[in-house]
Design a protein around this motif. Sequence first.
Motif, short mmCIF file in Angstrom:
data_model
loop_
_atom_site.label_atom_id
_atom_site.label_comp_id
_atom_site.label_asym_id
_atom_site.label_seq_id
_atom_site.Cartn_x
_atom_site.Cartn_y
_atom_site.Cartn_z
N UNK A 198 31.87 31.81 37.30
CA UNK A 198 31.13 31.51 36.08
C UNK A 198 31.72 32.26 34.89
N UNK A 199 32.07 33.51 35.09
CA UNK A 199 32.71 34.29 34.03
C UNK A 199 33.97 33.59 33.54
N UNK A 200 34.77 33.13 34.48
CA UNK A 200 36.01 32.43 34.13
C UNK A 200 35.72 31.14 33.38
N UNK A 201 34.71 30.40 33.82
CA UNK A 201 34.37 29.13 33.16
C UNK A 201 33.93 29.39 31.72
N UNK A 202 33.10 30.42 31.53
CA UNK A 202 32.66 30.75 30.17
C UNK A 202 33.84 31.10 29.28
N UNK A 205 35.71 27.90 28.41
CA UNK A 205 35.02 27.03 27.46
C UNK A 205 34.87 27.68 26.08
N UNK A 206 34.50 28.99 26.06
CA UNK A 206 34.17 29.65 24.80
C UNK A 206 35.20 30.66 24.33
N UNK A 207 36.29 30.84 25.09
CA UNK A 207 37.30 31.83 24.71
C UNK A 207 37.22 33.08 25.56
N UNK A 208 38.35 33.74 25.75
CA UNK A 208 38.37 34.86 26.70
C UNK A 208 37.57 36.07 26.20
N UNK A 209 37.23 36.11 24.92
CA UNK A 209 36.43 37.21 24.40
C UNK A 209 34.98 36.83 24.18
N UNK A 210 34.52 35.79 24.87
CA UNK A 210 33.17 35.26 24.61
C UNK A 210 32.07 36.27 24.91
#
Length: 259
Positions: A198-202, A205-210
């Motif tokens: 889930x962390x990877x998916x976020x 989708x939202x950028x690696x610094x989300x």
Amino acid sequence: MLIIRKSQLDALGEVARRSFEDKMLDHLAGFSPSLVKAAGEAQLRKSIHLGVTRAGRYGLTHQGPVRLYLELMLLFGAHFDTDPQYPWAAQLLLNPGPVSQQQRAEWLFEKALEHQARAVGPQDDYASCVRRAIRFFTELSLATVTEENFLPDMLRELKKADSPRFVHVGIEGVKSLIHRGVEVARSQRLSSIRGMALTLILMWVFGHGCFEDPLQPWIAQTLRDTATSEPEDRARLLKTRAFAWLEQLLAYQAEGVRS
């Protein structure tokens, strides 16, 4: 030509700082109305502060280039400049060549358009992007993902779920993102398979610094929830709130279309 430097804004005081923020606030509210409405004015102002500072590190101080930098933050995440999904950003921002700010900004703009065309496709309106994100969350299968083979398993699943973007980013960039995702997941007590995925998916989708993005405040708010301490519970709550956030963005988008 108007030049905006954070140190100058601080020296000029609150009136000048608020004036510049207000200009960018109005502009960005028109650039991405759904995201801005969902995040709220206070978070957008935080994002503007962050963007001015980060743009200044790359010598971008003119109003036009700073405005573009802020737009790219809304498109690709607050930390797009160091995101392995967008290596072209770092290459252009760190290019030591004697080029003007305007030229550097034009190159960034062109590369952003190329990325959108190749990684997203012709249906790149905001609602389509949000629906694509929802579909990505829904269709990604974790049934065959194991901790021992997390890297190859997630490479396979990401390619299957979002092939055009996977190909455009490149396998080395995706690998870097996966490694970063595992590190962040462990630091946020999301160390289960579901939590790491889930962390990877976020981040995808939202950028690696989300997890530190002012325009994604719900992520940090969720992780501050002390009622959920187990990795699996934290992952479930984060996924639930991710869907709620995406649905909220779609609702605001629909309101904008009707009005």
